[in-house]
Design an enzyme around this catalytic site. Structure first.
Site, PDB file in Angstrom:
ATOM      1  N   TYR A  56      38.164 -77.989  28.031  1.00  0.00           N
ATOM      2  CA  TYR A  56      39.315 -78.695  27.447  1.00  0.00           C
ATOM      3  C   TYR A  56      38.848 -79.930  26.706  1.00  0.00           C
ATOM      4  CZ  TYR A  56      43.919 -76.899  27.692  1.00  0.00           C
ATOM      5  OH  TYR A  56      45.038 -76.184  27.396  1.00  0.00           O
ATOM      6  N   GLU A  58      41.245 -82.180  24.558  1.00  0.00           N
ATOM      7  CA  GLU A  58      42.337 -82.801  23.786  1.00  0.00           C
ATOM      8  C   GLU A  58      41.883 -84.134  23.203  1.00  0.00           C
ATOM      9  OE1 GLU A  58      45.713 -82.970  26.383  1.00  0.00           O
ATOM     10  OE2 GLU A  58      46.376 -80.963  25.842  1.00  0.00           O
ATOM     11  N   ASP A 202      47.189 -74.441  -0.448  1.00  0.00           N
ATOM     12  CA  ASP A 202      46.833 -73.528   0.642  1.00  0.00           C
ATOM     13  C   ASP A 202      45.856 -72.505   0.081  1.00  0.00           C
ATOM     14  OD1 ASP A 202      46.644 -71.526   2.502  1.00  0.00           O
ATOM     15  OD2 ASP A 202      48.802 -71.328   2.845  1.00  0.00           O
ATOM     16  N   THR A 228      42.743 -70.877   6.039  1.00  0.00           N
ATOM     17  CA  THR A 228      42.205 -70.132   7.168  1.00  0.00           C
ATOM     18  C   THR A 228      40.690 -70.158   7.015  1.00  0.00           C
ATOM     19  OG1 THR A 228      42.226 -68.084   5.915  1.00  0.00           O
ATOM     20  CG2 THR A 228      44.164 -68.531   7.259  1.00  0.00           C
ATOM     21  N   LYS A 231      39.096 -65.433   6.114  1.00  0.00           N
ATOM     22  CA  LYS A 231      39.301 -64.481   5.019  1.00  0.00           C
ATOM     23  C   LYS A 231      38.045 -64.477   4.138  1.00  0.00           C
ATOM     24  CE  LYS A 231      44.261 -64.930   5.665  1.00  0.00           C
ATOM     25  NZ  LYS A 231      45.581 -65.325   5.121  1.00  0.00           N
ATOM     26  N   ARG A 237      38.515 -66.404  13.259  1.00  0.00           N
ATOM     27  CA  ARG A 237      39.940 -66.665  13.022  1.00  0.00           C
ATOM     28  C   ARG A 237      40.185 -68.131  13.319  1.00  0.00           C
ATOM     29  NH1 ARG A 237      41.895 -61.764  12.188  1.00  0.00           N
ATOM     30  NH2 ARG A 237      43.807 -62.646  11.383  1.00  0.00           N
TER      31      ARG A 237
HETATM   32  C1  LIG Z   1      46.746 -65.736   5.704  1.00  0.00           C
HETATM   33  C2  LIG Z   1      47.486 -66.882   5.152  1.00  0.00           C
HETATM   34  C3  LIG Z   1      48.013 -67.885   5.974  1.00  0.00           C
HETATM   35  C4  LIG Z   1      48.183 -67.738   7.461  1.00  0.00           C
HETATM   36  O1  LIG Z   1      47.100 -67.579   8.180  1.00  0.00           O
HETATM   37  P1  LIG Z   1      47.183 -67.092   9.707  1.00  0.00           P
HETATM   38  O2  LIG Z   1      45.815 -67.448  10.166  1.00  0.00           O
HETATM   39  O3  LIG Z   1      47.481 -65.647   9.667  1.00  0.00           O
HETATM   40  O4  LIG Z   1      48.234 -67.901  10.379  1.00  0.00           O
HETATM   41  C5  LIG Z   1      48.560 -69.004   5.375  1.00  0.00           C
HETATM   42  N1  LIG Z   1      48.609 -69.113   4.040  1.00  0.00           N
HETATM   43  C6  LIG Z   1      48.151 -68.155   3.219  1.00  0.00           C
HETATM   44  C7  LIG Z   1      48.252 -68.357   1.759  1.00  0.00           C
HETATM   45  C8  LIG Z   1      47.589 -66.997   3.744  1.00  0.00           C
HETATM   46  O5  LIG Z   1      47.183 -66.034   2.922  1.00  0.00           O
END
Ligand SMILES: *Cc1c(COP(=O)(O)O)cnc(C)c1O
Length: 424
Positions: A56, A58, A202, A228, A231, A237
């Site tokens: 942990y 925090e 994002d 994220t 990807k 993840r």
């Molecule tokens: C995949 C994605 C997310 C969310 O990601 P998670 O890890 O699945 O919560 C947010 N914004 C965009 C543009 C994405 O493609």
């Protein structure tokens, strides 16, 4: 009692072990074209499966609520330093559990509930968390959505500016999950500045391309950048937030204690490994190879008379419009999966069909590029897609016969056999 060797996963839980073995094999044998997926390296997987999951922590390095931070603090500091270096960012928060919580943290930091926010609509390629109705971001904020132009399916910056002038949002999102073209971050920033809004970028899908210099970076232009890590970036993840120093306090407070409890240290460590890998010169080659493969596949599909949204791609995504083939996206994706080709049905702009069974297929090139496929292999990928789509069109509402799908699965395995799957 005599101390025994601790039993392995295989011994403790053979059923679960078996399922993981099968999933490994499935990931080896299928042509993985889901645009949000990738193969994490063995090094990233090792950190993910480490003892750091037991701890942990925090708080933030040097300011924790628990003892025993001798190694956890340096792990998080390493992740932060590498993230900042990779993206030339003033501040990094490496604790978000995933992309969606990262986006919620950005909103919590910069907006009040009920504030107006703007984002690209889901059917135009945006993400749920950019204010779509069913998302918390569309429930707790007054979300206004912008779209793409009817004529060329590109983001309509004129419409965005008009909407921003009319609605005066507190924050504007740019970023997407299914848009095959480059984003003009300075243009988004100019509109945000004009209306006094924060700009949040994002980059969940394109973070790896940006890290490798194959897509422009929003970091100099946006107040906050969320992503994220799993990807195109090829990490575990997880989520990451980058921001200007002026927003650092608010962002950190929003992530913890605003939204989350203890950070997932094993994920933090795996993010640090992924950032280290992305800082190597070879990652630049990887990022550029993804785009080269996407362009080559787009060209090969067009040569086979397929229709692509926007007519091509600048990134890792190719959006195939099935309208002319007369099959729905769901049937097509299902039939392709039986042929060993994994992708997802996706809405196309102004889709006449329902979101559950839309008119498009989203194709992503990051995972097969991680295996080492090159532009010269893309005509073969296009042929496989084409042949599998013919199967889907022929069977209509029926299930394709294994006599038809097996040879295609064989061709997929043959294509992939010289390219071992990283991490497996
Ligand atoms: C995949 C994605 C997310 C969310 O990601 P998670 O890890 O699945 O919560 C947010 N914004 C965009 C543009 C994405 O493609």
């Amino acid at each position: 009692m005599i101390a025994h060797r601790e039993p392995s996963l295989r011994e403790v839980d053979p059923a679960l072990f078996d399922l993981i073995q099968h999933e490994d094999q499935r990931q080896r044998d299928s042509l993985r074209l889901i645009a949000s997926e990738n193969y994490a390296s063995l090094a990233v997987l090792a950190a993910t499966g480490s003892s750091l999951t037991n701890k942990y922590a925090e708080g933030y390095p040097g300011r924790r609520y628990y003892e025993g931070m001798d190694y956890i603090d340096p792990v998080e500091e390493l992740a932060i330093a590498r993230a900042r270096q990779l993206f030339s960012a003033e501040h990094a928060n490496v604790q978000p559990y995933s992309g969606s919580p990262a986006n919620l943290a950005a909103l919590l930091a910069l907006c009040q509930p009920g504030d107006t926010i703007m984002g690209l609509s889901l059917p135009a390629g945006g993400h749920l968390t950019h204010g779509w109705k069913v998302s918390a971001t569309g429930i707790y904020y007054n979300a206004v959505q912008y779209g793409v132009r009817r004529s060329d399916h590109r983001i309509d910056m004129d419409e965005l500016r008009e909407l921003a002038l009319k609605h005066r949002p507190r924050l504007i999102w740019c970023g997407h999950s299914a848009y095959p073209r480059e984003l003009d971050f300075p243009a988004f920033a100019a509109i945000a500045r004009e209306v006094g809004a924060y700009l949040a970028a994002d980059i969940a899908h394109i973070a790896g391309l940006i890290a490798g210099g194959a897509h422009p970076s929003p970091v100099p232009h946006a107040d906050v950048v969320t992503t994220t890590t799993h990807k195109t970036l090829r990490g575990p993840r997880g989520g990451l937030i980058l921001c200007k120093e002026s927003h650092a306090k608010a962002i950190d407070k929003a992530v913890f204690p605003g939204l989350q409890g203890g950070p997932h240290n094993h994920s933090t460590a795996a993010k640090a490994v992924a950032f280290h890998e992305a800082l190597q010169p070879s990652f630049r080659d990887y990022a550029h190879a993804i785009v080269a493969n996407a362009r080559a596949l787009a060209a090969a599909l067009i040569e086979r008379d397929h229709v692509l949204v926007t007519g091509g791609t600048d990134n890792h995504i190719v959006l195939l419009d099935l309208t002319r083939l007369g099959i729905g996206g769901r049937r097509a994706a299902h039939a392709l999966n039986l042929c060993g080709i994994e992708l997802n049905a996706n809405t196309i702009p102004f889709d006449p069909r329902k979101p559950f069974d839309p008119s498009g297929l989203r194709i992503g090139l990051a995972a097969i590029t991680s295996r080492g496929l090159q532009p010269e292999h893309m005509p073969a990928v296009a042929r496989l897609l084409d042949d599998a789509l013919q199967v889907a069109a022929r069977v209509g509402d029926g299930e394709p016969d294994s006599a038809v799908t097996s040879p295609l699965r064989g061709r997929v395995r043959e294509l992939l056999s010289p390219f071992p799957a990283p991490g497996l």
